[in-house]
Design a protein around this motif. Structure first.
Motif, PDB file in Angstrom:
ATOM      1  N   ASN A  81       0.862  -1.175   0.000  1.00  0.00           N
ATOM      2  CA  ASN A  81       0.000   0.000   0.000  1.00  0.00           C
ATOM      3  C   ASN A  81       0.908   1.237   0.000  1.00  0.00           C
ATOM      4  O   ASN A  81       1.537   1.563   1.012  1.00  0.00           O
ATOM      5  CB  ASN A  81      -0.898  -0.025   1.238  1.00  0.00           C
ATOM      6  CG  ASN A  81      -1.818   1.150   1.333  1.00  0.00           C
ATOM      7  OD1 ASN A  81      -1.442   2.289   1.088  1.00  0.00           O
ATOM      8  ND2 ASN A  81      -3.047   0.884   1.729  1.00  0.00           N
TER       9      ASN A  81
ATOM     10  N   GLU B 195       0.360   4.432  -0.079  1.00  0.00           N
ATOM     11  CA  GLU B 195      -0.007   5.518   0.840  1.00  0.00           C
ATOM     12  C   GLU B 195       0.486   5.228   2.261  1.00  0.00           C
ATOM     13  O   GLU B 195       1.072   6.094   2.913  1.00  0.00           O
ATOM     14  CB  GLU B 195      -1.524   5.711   0.838  1.00  0.00           C
ATOM     15  CG  GLU B 195      -2.000   6.866   1.692  1.00  0.00           C
ATOM     16  CD  GLU B 195      -3.511   7.037   1.632  1.00  0.00           C
ATOM     17  OE1 GLU B 195      -4.078   7.471   2.651  1.00  0.00           O
ATOM     18  OE2 GLU B 195      -4.113   6.748   0.589  1.00  0.00           O
TER      19      GLU B 195
ATOM     20  N   GLN C  34       5.570  -0.043   6.100  1.00  0.00           N
ATOM     21  CA  GLN C  34       4.128   0.088   5.909  1.00  0.00           C
ATOM     22  C   GLN C  34       3.345  -0.217   7.180  1.00  0.00           C
ATOM     23  O   GLN C  34       2.515   0.585   7.603  1.00  0.00           O
ATOM     24  CB  GLN C  34       3.662  -0.844   4.786  1.00  0.00           C
ATOM     25  CG  GLN C  34       2.163  -0.786   4.545  1.00  0.00           C
ATOM     26  CD  GLN C  34       1.731  -1.678   3.397  1.00  0.00           C
ATOM     27  OE1 GLN C  34       2.473  -1.892   2.456  1.00  0.00           O
ATOM     28  NE2 GLN C  34       0.528  -2.198   3.483  1.00  0.00           N
TER      29      GLN C  34
END
Length: 125
Positions: free
Chosen positions: A2, A4, A42
């Protein structure tokens, strides 16, 4: 991955541990080690450290206690430096490491004090 959450985690990780330290680890990561670095950045830093429920100082205090209890010297040194960056004082570390000594054993507490003194000397604290 991911993107973001990775970017959020990378920002937090650099702020806590220092950009130079984080960038050196990422730069040296090969194809074998990079998936782990992505995972840590992450999930540990983006997902957990990025949550609003605890401030960074509190998270650092918790990490010091847990990592000291696990007797992981390399990680403890890294997180002692991060804790200093997050406003944890030497006096607060004394209390954490005394608590570790009582509940996790004197050798774990002793090693925590020893490693902290090394980091303090390196950081001029």
């Amino acid at each position: 991955m991911n993107k973001e959450l990775f970017d959020k985690g990378l920002k937090i990780r650099r702020e806590v541990l220092g950009a130079e330290t984080v960038d050196a680890v990422l730069k040296s990561a090969d194809d074998f080690f990079m998936p782990f670095q992505e995972f840590v950045t992450q999930y540990c830093w983006g997902e957990i450290w990025g949550r609003p429920g605890l401030d960074r100082k509190t998270r650092s205090l918790l990490n010091l206690a847990m990592i000291a209890t696990l007797n992981r010297s390399s990680e403890l040194k890294l997180h002692i430096k991060g804790a200093l960056n997050n406003g944890v004082t030497k006096e607060e570390m004394v209390e954490v490491f005394l608590q570790v000594a009582v509940y996790a054993g004197v050798p774990a507490g002793l090693e925590s004090f020893r490693l902290a003194r090394e980091v303090f000397a390196q950081e001029g604290v």
